[in-house]
Design a protein around this motif. Structure first.
Motif, PDB file in Angstrom:
ATOM      1  N   SER A 106      27.557  50.926  31.904  1.00  0.00           N
ATOM      2  CA  SER A 106      28.600  50.696  32.901  1.00  0.00           C
ATOM      3  C   SER A 106      29.953  50.859  32.227  1.00  0.00           C
ATOM      4  N   ILE A 107      30.843  51.602  32.870  1.00  0.00           N
ATOM      5  CA  ILE A 107      32.145  51.876  32.273  1.00  0.00           C
ATOM      6  C   ILE A 107      33.224  51.782  33.353  1.00  0.00           C
ATOM      7  N   SER A 108      34.339  51.186  33.013  1.00  0.00           N
ATOM      8  CA  SER A 108      35.441  51.090  33.970  1.00  0.00           C
ATOM      9  C   SER A 108      36.028  52.483  34.196  1.00  0.00           C
ATOM     10  N   ASP A 109      36.681  52.674  35.340  1.00  0.00           N
ATOM     11  CA  ASP A 109      37.303  53.971  35.624  1.00  0.00           C
ATOM     12  C   ASP A 109      38.343  54.330  34.573  1.00  0.00           C
ATOM     13  N   GLU A 110      39.126  53.345  34.145  1.00  0.00           N
ATOM     14  CA  GLU A 110      40.166  53.596  33.144  1.00  0.00           C
ATOM     15  C   GLU A 110      39.555  54.059  31.819  1.00  0.00           C
ATOM     16  N   LYS A 111      38.537  53.371  31.354  1.00  0.00           N
ATOM     17  CA  LYS A 111      37.894  53.758  30.095  1.00  0.00           C
ATOM     18  C   LYS A 111      37.179  55.098  30.249  1.00  0.00           C
ATOM     19  N   TRP A 112      36.592  55.333  31.425  1.00  0.00           N
ATOM     20  CA  TRP A 112      35.898  56.597  31.674  1.00  0.00           C
ATOM     21  C   TRP A 112      36.868  57.764  31.554  1.00  0.00           C
ATOM     22  N   ARG A 113      38.030  57.654  32.174  1.00  0.00           N
ATOM     23  CA  ARG A 113      39.043  58.719  32.093  1.00  0.00           C
ATOM     24  C   ARG A 113      39.481  58.933  30.639  1.00  0.00           C
ATOM     25  N   SER A 114      39.635  57.854  29.899  1.00  0.00           N
ATOM     26  CA  SER A 114      40.010  57.946  28.492  1.00  0.00           C
ATOM     27  C   SER A 114      38.930  58.665  27.682  1.00  0.00           C
ATOM     28  N   CYS A 115      37.666  58.365  27.959  1.00  0.00           N
ATOM     29  CA  CYS A 115      36.562  59.031  27.268  1.00  0.00           C
ATOM     30  C   CYS A 115      36.524  60.522  27.583  1.00  0.00           C
ATOM     31  N   ILE A 116      36.798  60.865  28.833  1.00  0.00           N
ATOM     32  CA  ILE A 116      36.846  62.284  29.213  1.00  0.00           C
ATOM     33  C   ILE A 116      37.952  62.990  28.440  1.00  0.00           C
ATOM     34  N   GLU A 117      39.120  62.394  28.390  1.00  0.00           N
ATOM     35  CA  GLU A 117      40.242  63.005  27.664  1.00  0.00           C
ATOM     36  C   GLU A 117      39.911  63.183  26.188  1.00  0.00           C
ATOM     37  N   ARG A 118      39.305  62.163  25.574  1.00  0.00           N
ATOM     38  CA  ARG A 118      38.943  62.236  24.154  1.00  0.00           C
ATOM     39  C   ARG A 118      37.913  63.344  23.922  1.00  0.00           C
ATOM     40  N   ARG A 119      36.918  63.402  24.790  1.00  0.00           N
ATOM     41  CA  ARG A 119      35.907  64.442  24.631  1.00  0.00           C
ATOM     42  C   ARG A 119      36.509  65.828  24.819  1.00  0.00           C
ATOM     43  N   ASN A 120      37.368  65.986  25.829  1.00  0.00           N
ATOM     44  CA  ASN A 120      37.984  67.292  26.073  1.00  0.00           C
ATOM     45  C   ASN A 120      38.794  67.754  24.876  1.00  0.00           C
ATOM     46  N   ARG A 121      39.510  66.837  24.243  1.00  0.00           N
ATOM     47  CA  ARG A 121      40.264  67.208  23.025  1.00  0.00           C
ATOM     48  C   ARG A 121      39.307  67.685  21.928  1.00  0.00           C
ATOM     49  N   ALA A 122      38.186  66.997  21.767  1.00  0.00           N
ATOM     50  CA  ALA A 122      37.209  67.375  20.749  1.00  0.00           C
ATOM     51  C   ALA A 122      36.577  68.734  21.064  1.00  0.00           C
ATOM     52  N   VAL A 123      36.315  68.988  22.344  1.00  0.00           N
ATOM     53  CA  VAL A 123      35.752  70.284  22.754  1.00  0.00           C
ATOM     54  C   VAL A 123      36.762  71.392  22.471  1.00  0.00           C
ATOM     55  N   GLN A 124      38.013  71.185  22.861  1.00  0.00           N
ATOM     56  CA  GLN A 124      39.054  72.195  22.636  1.00  0.00           C
ATOM     57  C   GLN A 124      39.276  72.470  21.157  1.00  0.00           C
ATOM     58  N   ALA A 125      39.124  71.458  20.331  1.00  0.00           N
ATOM     59  CA  ALA A 125      39.305  71.619  18.893  1.00  0.00           C
ATOM     60  C   ALA A 125      38.077  72.232  18.218  1.00  0.00           C
ATOM     61  N   GLY A 126      37.001  72.369  18.982  1.00  0.00           N
ATOM     62  CA  GLY A 126      35.772  72.934  18.427  1.00  0.00           C
ATOM     63  C   GLY A 126      34.992  71.945  17.578  1.00  0.00           C
ATOM     64  N   ASN A 127      35.262  70.660  17.750  1.00  0.00           N
ATOM     65  CA  ASN A 127      34.601  69.638  16.943  1.00  0.00           C
ATOM     66  C   ASN A 127      33.259  69.183  17.502  1.00  0.00           C
ATOM     67  N   VAL A 128      32.998  69.457  18.772  1.00  0.00           N
ATOM     68  CA  VAL A 128      31.725  69.077  19.396  1.00  0.00           C
ATOM     69  C   VAL A 128      31.254  70.192  20.324  1.00  0.00           C
ATOM     70  N   SER A 129      29.957  70.242  20.486  1.00  0.00           N
ATOM     71  CA  SER A 129      29.368  71.153  21.463  1.00  0.00           C
ATOM     72  C   SER A 129      29.068  70.322  22.703  1.00  0.00           C
ATOM     73  N   ALA A 130      29.958  70.404  23.671  1.00  0.00           N
ATOM     74  CA  ALA A 130      29.834  69.622  24.906  1.00  0.00           C
ATOM     75  C   ALA A 130      30.604  70.340  25.995  1.00  0.00           C
ATOM     76  N   TYR A 131      30.377  69.909  27.216  1.00  0.00           N
ATOM     77  CA  TYR A 131      31.097  70.498  28.335  1.00  0.00           C
ATOM     78  C   TYR A 131      32.508  69.942  28.425  1.00  0.00           C
ATOM     79  N   PHE A 132      33.472  70.821  28.695  1.00  0.00           N
ATOM     80  CA  PHE A 132      34.838  70.412  28.998  1.00  0.00           C
ATOM     81  C   PHE A 132      34.820  69.906  30.440  1.00  0.00           C
ATOM     82  N   VAL A 133      35.369  68.727  30.665  1.00  0.00           N
ATOM     83  CA  VAL A 133      35.329  68.108  31.988  1.00  0.00           C
ATOM     84  C   VAL A 133      36.730  68.091  32.571  1.00  0.00           C
ATOM     85  N   ASP A 134      37.029  69.083  33.425  1.00  0.00           N
ATOM     86  CA  ASP A 134      38.333  69.088  34.091  1.00  0.00           C
ATOM     87  C   ASP A 134      38.272  68.156  35.301  1.00  0.00           C
TER      88      ASP A 134
END
Length: 159
Positions: A106-134
């Motif tokens: 279970s994750i709050s909406d605020e933390k969820w949005r923060s996790c999406i932003e963190r993951r997207n930065r990692a995807v853009q930097a090529g640090n993880v193999s994951a989907y970019f979530v716009d």
């Protein structure tokens, strides 16, 4: 026969991190739809993504039953976003005499949005193999997610 642990939660809620920890603790095998989809089709599976994901899920259910039958624990990392899918998975394992648990993150909406932003930065930097979530993809996934009832869940984690 070993047990299967299914991880339920929204995209970017910490399911994979949690699943990896469970695998290490329980000496279990991790089966992930995203891992296979990304390896086979890359970041952009296009209009066939949902079709291929459904086929991958069906394959991994069968494979998890086979692995559990050999006495090896399995952790399934793919969200189980709808009650129908959660019920179907539990029925699948029960019909084969395999014990299973559903863990929910279970994750709050605020933390969820923060996790999406963190993951997207990692995807853009090529640090993880994951989907970019716009925003559109986040809205699509959020609209498909059905919050589980506590009675469905073996372990409830507040992230």
């Amino acid at each position: 026969m070993a047990e299967v642990i299914m991880i339920c939660g929204k995209i970017c809620s910490g399911k994979t991190t949690y699943a990896r920890r469970l695998c290490a603790e329980h000496r279990a095998v991790l089966l992930s739809i995203d891992e296979i989809m990304l390896a086979l089709f890359g970041l952009y599976a296009g209009e066939r993504h949902d079709e291929w994901a459904a086929k991958t899920e069906a394959y991994l259910l069968e494979k998890s039953a086979e692995i559990a039958g050999y006495g090896i624990g399995v952790v399934l990392d793919w969200g189980f976003w709808t009650r129908e899918r959660r019920d179907a998975a539990r029925e699948f394992f029960a019909s084969r005499g395999i014990g299973c648990q559903m863990h929910f993150i279970s994750i709050s909406d605020e933390k969820w949005r923060s996790c999406i932003e963190r993951r997207n930065r990692a995807v853009q930097a090529g640090n993880v193999s994951a989907y970019f979530v716009d925003d559109n993809l986040a809205a699509k996934f959020e609209s498909r997610f059905e919050m589980p009832d506590r009675s469905e869940i073996s372990v409830w984690i507040d992230a």
